[in-house]
Motif scaffolding. Structure first.
Motif, PDB file in Angstrom:
ATOM      1  N   ALA A  69      -6.183 -12.081  27.798  1.00 45.11           N
ATOM      2  CA  ALA A  69      -7.153 -12.574  26.809  1.00 45.11           C
ATOM      3  C   ALA A  69      -6.850 -13.964  26.274  1.00 45.11           C
ATOM      4  CB  ALA A  69      -7.236 -11.578  25.651  1.00 45.11           C
ATOM      5  N   GLY A  70      -6.028 -14.705  26.956  1.00 43.58           N
ATOM      6  CA  GLY A  70      -5.628 -16.013  26.440  1.00 43.58           C
ATOM      7  C   GLY A  70      -6.728 -17.045  26.417  1.00 43.58           C
ATOM      8  N   GLU A  71      -7.797 -16.833  27.174  1.00 42.58           N
ATOM      9  CA  GLU A  71      -8.896 -17.786  27.255  1.00 42.58           C
ATOM     10  C   GLU A  71     -10.229 -17.046  27.094  1.00 42.58           C
ATOM     11  OE1 GLU A  71      -8.551 -21.040  27.595  1.00 42.58           O
ATOM     12  OE2 GLU A  71      -6.365 -21.021  27.853  1.00 42.58           O
ATOM     13  N   PRO A  72     -11.278 -17.754  26.671  1.00 41.22           N
ATOM     14  CA  PRO A  72     -12.608 -17.132  26.684  1.00 41.22           C
ATOM     15  C   PRO A  72     -13.040 -16.828  28.113  1.00 41.22           C
ATOM     16  CG  PRO A  72     -12.585 -19.163  25.376  1.00 41.22           C
ATOM     17  CD  PRO A  72     -11.300 -19.127  26.139  1.00 41.22           C
ATOM     18  N   TRP A  73     -14.019 -15.949  28.257  1.00 42.24           N
ATOM     19  CA  TRP A  73     -14.533 -15.640  29.585  1.00 42.24           C
ATOM     20  C   TRP A  73     -15.569 -16.686  30.006  1.00 42.24           C
ATOM     21  CZ3 TRP A  73     -14.516 -11.963  25.625  1.00 42.24           C
ATOM     22  CH2 TRP A  73     -15.634 -12.002  24.777  1.00 42.24           C
ATOM     23  N   ALA A  74     -15.669 -16.918  31.312  1.00 46.00           N
ATOM     24  CA  ALA A  74     -16.736 -17.788  31.809  1.00 46.00           C
ATOM     25  C   ALA A  74     -18.094 -17.122  31.627  1.00 46.00           C
ATOM     26  CB  ALA A  74     -16.501 -18.124  33.279  1.00 46.00           C
ATOM     27  N   SER A  75     -18.124 -15.807  31.763  1.00 47.24           N
ATOM     28  CA  SER A  75     -19.327 -15.011  31.518  1.00 47.24           C
ATOM     29  C   SER A  75     -18.864 -13.578  31.273  1.00 47.24           C
ATOM     30  CB  SER A  75     -20.272 -15.062  32.720  1.00 47.24           C
ATOM     31  OG  SER A  75     -19.818 -14.199  33.751  1.00 47.24           O
ATOM     32  N   PRO A  76     -19.716 -12.736  30.692  1.00 50.22           N
ATOM     33  CA  PRO A  76     -19.328 -11.328  30.542  1.00 50.22           C
ATOM     34  C   PRO A  76     -18.967 -10.670  31.867  1.00 50.22           C
ATOM     35  CG  PRO A  76     -21.261 -11.805  29.219  1.00 50.22           C
ATOM     36  CD  PRO A  76     -21.017 -13.014  30.076  1.00 50.22           C
ATOM     37  N   LEU A  77     -19.621 -11.096  32.951  1.00 56.38           N
ATOM     38  CA  LEU A  77     -19.339 -10.495  34.257  1.00 56.38           C
ATOM     39  C   LEU A  77     -17.919 -10.808  34.702  1.00 56.38           C
ATOM     40  CD1 LEU A  77     -22.671 -11.414  36.090  1.00 56.38           C
ATOM     41  CD2 LEU A  77     -22.148  -9.369  34.728  1.00 56.38           C
ATOM     42  N   SER A  78     -17.504 -12.055  34.583  1.00 55.14           N
ATOM     43  CA  SER A  78     -16.131 -12.406  34.961  1.00 55.14           C
ATOM     44  C   SER A  78     -15.135 -11.840  33.959  1.00 55.14           C
ATOM     45  CB  SER A  78     -15.982 -13.923  35.067  1.00 55.14           C
ATOM     46  OG  SER A  78     -16.219 -14.552  33.817  1.00 55.14           O
ATOM     47  N   GLY A  79     -15.534 -11.760  32.696  1.00 52.28           N
ATOM     48  CA  GLY A  79     -14.662 -11.150  31.705  1.00 52.28           C
ATOM     49  C   GLY A  79     -14.383  -9.689  32.020  1.00 52.28           C
ATOM     50  N   TYR A  80     -15.415  -8.988  32.439  1.00 50.89           N
ATOM     51  CA  TYR A  80     -15.243  -7.582  32.817  1.00 50.89           C
ATOM     52  C   TYR A  80     -14.221  -7.442  33.936  1.00 50.89           C
ATOM     53  CZ  TYR A  80     -16.260  -3.048  34.892  1.00 50.89           C
ATOM     54  OH  TYR A  80     -16.135  -1.797  35.416  1.00 50.89           O
ATOM     55  N   VAL A  81     -14.330  -8.280  34.942  1.00 47.93           N
ATOM     56  CA  VAL A  81     -13.400  -8.213  36.074  1.00 47.93           C
ATOM     57  C   VAL A  81     -11.981  -8.528  35.615  1.00 47.93           C
ATOM     58  CG1 VAL A  81     -12.794  -9.252  38.288  1.00 47.93           C
ATOM     59  CG2 VAL A  81     -15.188  -8.750  37.754  1.00 47.93           C
ATOM     60  N   LYS A  82     -11.842  -9.568  34.788  1.00 49.91           N
ATOM     61  CA  LYS A  82     -10.510  -9.969  34.343  1.00 49.91           C
ATOM     62  C   LYS A  82      -9.870  -8.926  33.434  1.00 49.91           C
ATOM     63  CE  LYS A  82      -7.923 -13.832  32.398  1.00 49.91           C
ATOM     64  NZ  LYS A  82      -7.990 -15.147  31.674  1.00 49.91           N
ATOM     65  N   ALA A  83     -10.692  -8.163  32.736  1.00 51.66           N
ATOM     66  CA  ALA A  83     -10.171  -7.163  31.795  1.00 51.66           C
ATOM     67  C   ALA A  83      -9.725  -5.875  32.476  1.00 51.66           C
ATOM     68  CB  ALA A  83     -11.228  -6.833  30.744  1.00 51.66           C
ATOM     69  N   ALA A  84      -9.904  -5.765  33.773  1.00 51.45           N
ATOM     70  CA  ALA A  84      -9.585  -4.514  34.477  1.00 51.45           C
ATOM     71  C   ALA A  84      -8.173  -4.014  34.207  1.00 51.45           C
ATOM     72  CB  ALA A  84      -9.833  -4.678  35.971  1.00 51.45           C
ATOM     73  N   PRO A  85      -7.129  -4.888  34.184  1.00 57.52           N
ATOM     74  CA  PRO A  85      -5.783  -4.362  33.915  1.00 57.52           C
ATOM     75  C   PRO A  85      -5.666  -3.669  32.558  1.00 57.52           C
ATOM     76  CG  PRO A  85      -5.653  -6.562  34.858  1.00 57.52           C
ATOM     77  CD  PRO A  85      -7.093  -6.316  34.540  1.00 57.52           C
ATOM     78  N   LEU A  86      -6.439  -4.113  31.580  1.00 59.69           N
ATOM     79  CA  LEU A  86      -6.391  -3.457  30.273  1.00 59.69           C
ATOM     80  C   LEU A  86      -6.877  -2.012  30.380  1.00 59.69           C
ATOM     81  CD1 LEU A  86      -7.804  -6.323  28.014  1.00 59.69           C
ATOM     82  CD2 LEU A  86      -5.436  -5.503  28.064  1.00 59.69           C
ATOM     83  N   GLY A  87      -7.788  -1.765  31.291  1.00 61.07           N
ATOM     84  CA  GLY A  87      -8.306  -0.415  31.460  1.00 61.07           C
ATOM     85  C   GLY A  87      -7.287   0.574  31.969  1.00 61.07           C
ATOM     86  N   GLU A  88      -6.165   0.075  32.493  1.00 65.11           N
ATOM     87  CA  GLU A  88      -5.096   0.956  32.951  1.00 65.11           C
ATOM     88  C   GLU A  88      -4.202   1.422  31.806  1.00 65.11           C
ATOM     89  OE1 GLU A  88      -4.995   1.997  36.086  1.00 65.11           O
ATOM     90  OE2 GLU A  88      -6.824   0.825  36.375  1.00 65.11           O
ATOM     91  N   LEU A  89      -4.343   0.808  30.636  1.00 62.70           N
ATOM     92  CA  LEU A  89      -3.533   1.217  29.483  1.00 62.70           C
ATOM     93  C   LEU A  89      -4.022   2.562  28.944  1.00 62.70           C
ATOM     94  CD1 LEU A  89      -3.423  -2.144  27.477  1.00 62.70           C
ATOM     95  CD2 LEU A  89      -1.508  -1.112  28.737  1.00 62.70           C
ATOM     96  N   PRO A  90      -3.134   3.316  28.299  1.00 67.03           N
ATOM     97  CA  PRO A  90      -3.602   4.526  27.604  1.00 67.03           C
ATOM     98  C   PRO A  90      -4.620   4.152  26.531  1.00 67.03           C
ATOM     99  CG  PRO A  90      -1.198   4.488  27.768  1.00 67.03           C
ATOM    100  CD  PRO A  90      -1.665   3.137  28.193  1.00 67.03           C
ATOM    101  N   LEU A  91      -5.551   5.046  26.280  1.00 64.85           N
ATOM    102  CA  LEU A  91      -6.560   4.785  25.266  1.00 64.85           C
ATOM    103  C   LEU A  91      -5.928   4.505  23.909  1.00 64.85           C
ATOM    104  CD1 LEU A  91      -9.553   4.620  24.513  1.00 64.85           C
ATOM    105  CD2 LEU A  91      -9.502   7.103  24.130  1.00 64.85           C
ATOM    106  N   ALA A  92      -4.838   5.187  23.600  1.00 64.35           N
ATOM    107  CA  ALA A  92      -4.171   4.964  22.318  1.00 64.35           C
ATOM    108  C   ALA A  92      -3.710   3.514  22.176  1.00 64.35           C
ATOM    109  CB  ALA A  92      -2.980   5.907  22.173  1.00 64.35           C
TER     110      ALA A  92
END
Length: 361
Positions: free
Chosen positions: A170-193
């Motif tokens: 998250a160090g930079e803004p996203w170029a678009s929500p679509l690219s942001g979604y792709v870049k955020a994928a590693p966060l989705g591997e974290l536990p929900l907590a």
């Protein structure tokens, strides 16, 4: 490849007979001139999607709120935090012991203030109705509660590994929500907590030139930017679950309609991103964004996230004429209020008198 002038780049694409996505470029140009989100949706729904159509989509949303950047914090308490943090970053030895607010402001804004200013005692004159501490709707996933006037996280702090990953992603803004979604994928591997903990415990920014620079002017902006990144991560959580009964949907909807907070529009932003990617979600997401905007407008008091909700409504797929009229009215009223405030502003007082917080030393 691109000049940095989104409008010029799009015109060049639209005029180039060899460019295979001229229609998408034309839709992007019309979106930038009219603001009609149907044109932006048409870019995404190009019959021959590829990396280039994603680039056209990003150009369409360049320098537009939510499509390229998160709206800046607008709360009084974040304005004070930015002044304190900026002056400290410039080398001034400034300590603050107490701060008074005429009315309550979002829990995330209060927490961001303390991340910048330190453990300051905050006095709040009133909690006007509807009480900011009361969720818009009751949900199972709650991240804030109040101990009297103090906002308190309901979830544990995130792990050190989660904080490190957030700073990498998250160090930079996203170029678009679509690219942001792709870049955020590693966060989705974290536990929900961990994801929920990141939303409310607000770890500090990365130690990078960008955030070192912003520390001198708007140190609270990191906390405003990081929450939508986390919500994009939630959008990746347990992706194998069918959307209607999924944890990711339930969590994001609960957060959107929880207590009035930055977390609410961050969660809605993730839902809007999902609506671009999955057309079958668009009707539901439009209804959710409109319902949350309606709740903000119905409040007979200042709602600091109202403008950002209006800006989000304008870029929500399926935004109808009545949705656009309401959002535009909200933004026009905000502009008029800003102009009135500037006209009524008294002559500046000496610097010492303008410091309405209490200092030690």
């Amino acid at each position: 490849m691109f000049s940095g002038d989104a409008d010029a780049d799009l015109r060049q694409m639209a005029d180039d007979p060899t460019f295979p996505h001229r229609d998408a470029a034309r839709h992007a140009m019309r979106f930038r001139s009219s603001g009609d989100v149907a044109e932006l949706v048409a870019v995404h729904d190009d019959p021959h999607p590829c990396g280039m159509t994603d680039a056209v989509f990003a150009l369409a949303g360049s320098k537009r709120p939510w499509l390229n950047w998160v709206p800046m914090p607008s709360e009084a308490i974040t304005n004070v935090a930015n002044e304190i943090g900026g002056r400290r970053a410039q080398g001034e030895q400034l300590e603050v012991s107490e701060l008074g607010l005429s009315a309550a402001e979002p829990a995330s804004a209060v927490t961001a203030f303390r991340r910048v200013a330190g453990p300051v005692r905050i006095g709040i004159a009133e909690f006007p109705p509807p009480d900011i501490r009361t969720p818009v709707r009751s949900g199972r996933h709650v991240v804030w509660r109040y101990d009297g006037t103090e906002p308190v996280p309901t979830v544990p702090a995130p792990s050190d590994a989660a904080v490190r990953l957030l700073r990498e992603v998250a160090g930079e803004p996203w170029a678009s929500p679509l690219s942001g979604y792709v870049k955020a994928a590693p966060l989705g591997e974290l536990p929900l907590a961990d994801l929920l903990g990141l939303l409310v415990h607000l770890p500090g920014p990365p130690d990078t030139p960008r955030w070192q620079h912003l520390a001198k002017s708007t140190p609270t902006y990191w906390y405003r930017l990081m929450q939508p990144w986390v919500c994009l991560g939630i959008l990746h959580h347990a992706k194998d679950q069918p959307w209607p009964t999924s944890t990711r949907r339930e969590v994001l909807v609960d957060l959107a309609f929880g207590v009035e907070d930055w977390v609410a529009d961050a969660a809605l932003f993730a839902l809007v991103t999902a609506a671009y990617r999955e057309p079958e979600l668009r009707a539901e997401v439009r209804q959710l964004v409109r319902a949350r905007l309606d709740a903000a407008v119905a409040a007979n008091r200042l709602v600091t996230i109202e403008e950002s909700l209006a800006k989000l409504m304008l870029v929500t797929p399926g935004c109808r004429a009545d949705d656009r009229a309401l959002a535009t009215a909200v933004l026009s009223r905000a502009d008029e209020d800003d102009e009135d405030e500037q006209e009524e502003q008294p002559a500046p007082a000496p610097a010492a008198k303008r410091r309405w917080w209490q200092r030690r030393g």
